[in-house]
Design an enzyme around this catalytic site. Structure first.
Site, PDB file in Angstrom:
ATOM      1  CD  GLU A 157      -1.344  73.092 -72.255  1.00 33.45           C
ATOM      2  OE1 GLU A 157      -1.490  72.371 -71.255  1.00 33.45           O
ATOM      3  OE2 GLU A 157      -0.626  74.100 -72.271  1.00 33.45           O
ATOM      4  CG  ASP A 199      -7.099  68.949 -71.514  1.00 39.42           C
ATOM      5  OD1 ASP A 199      -6.486  67.875 -71.487  1.00 39.42           O
ATOM      6  OD2 ASP A 199      -7.919  69.284 -70.635  1.00 39.42           O
ATOM      7  CG  ASP A 257       1.760  71.288 -72.403  1.00 35.54           C
ATOM      8  OD1 ASP A 257       0.977  70.430 -71.942  1.00 35.54           O
ATOM      9  OD2 ASP A 257       2.537  71.952 -71.689  1.00 35.54           O
ATOM     10  CD  GLU A 289      -3.371  68.414 -73.833  1.00 33.67           C
ATOM     11  OE1 GLU A 289      -3.728  67.446 -73.137  1.00 33.67           O
ATOM     12  OE2 GLU A 289      -3.002  69.501 -73.339  1.00 33.67           O
TER      13      GLU A 289
END
Length: 227
Positions: A45, A49, A118, A121
């Site tokens: 995650e 991101d 989450d 990502e």
């Protein structure tokens, strides 16, 4: 490693054939089921991101050669915020293949916005590690679809518009007050009241505080403009 039929169907919807399927399984594994031999998706995650951010920053930079940083920033924020990531995850039915612990499963984890965002990502990071940045970029742009086309509208959300209206009238920024929270923990309903210094207000309900605030702001904005 062979993926289950359900996870393979998700990979097909995503549009990527994994050379290392273990990366996808890790991306779909919530910390509630991880242990010393099974990694969860938190590290992915973190990476995803950043990959998502670069893809969107590059896309926005290339799409509008004259836009200032002040215009690009809210567009960027609209595309990478958790709500948007969760919306993309829902469109891909990512929640159906999340690997959750019993407690998260019983509390409706497959529908939780934070978990979906989450995991989305993390999936982006899995594609990046499996096939590189260009593959990840293609997956992101395909999955986000026309959200990039309507980003100007999404970037200037109701709360921003209401604050600009209030400032234009010489008022303080609007206040948002939690009036009520109802429903079970896995499906809460928040009631938010948006208030202006002038005394005008409006309320709205939604499954998250942010959504309720946006809805209340939109309702109040419609009211004050009408008057």
């Amino acid at each position: 490693m062979k993926l289950s039929a359900e996870v393979q169907a998700f990979a097909d919807r995503l549009g990527h054939r994994f050379e290392r399927p273990a990366l996808l399984l890790e991306a779909l594994t919530h910390p509630s089921v991880s242990n010393t031999v099974r990694a969860d998706n938190q590290r992915l995650e973190f990476l995803g991101d950043r990959v998502l951010g670069l893809v969107m920053a590059e896309a926005l930079f290339s799409a509008d050669q004259t836009a200032s940083e002040g215009k690009l920033a809210p567009r960027y924020n609209a595309l990478v915020r958790k709500e948007t990531c969760a919306d993309v995850a829902r469109a891909l039915d990512l929640g159906d293949v999340l690997r959750l612990g019993r407690s998260e499963m019983m509390s409706g984890g497959r529908r939780k916005e934070a978990l979906l965002a989450d995991a989305m990502e993390a999936v982006i990071a899995a594609v990046y590690l499996d096939a590189g940045f260009e593959a990840a970029r293609k997956i992101v742009l395909r999955s986000w679809g026309d959200r990039t086309d309507r980003v100007e509208q999404d970037a200037r959300d109701a709360k921003t518009a209401l604050q600009e209206w209030a400032q234009g009238k010489g008022q303080q920024p609007p206040r948002y007050v939690l009036v009520d929270r109802s429903g079970p923990d896995h499906a809460p309903v928040f009631t938010i009241e948006a208030r202006l210094q002038s005394g005008q207000s409006a309320t709205a309900k939604a499954a998250s505080k942010r959504q309720a605030e946006q809805a209340a702001a939109a309702e109040l904005l419609t009211s004050v403009r009408g008057n």
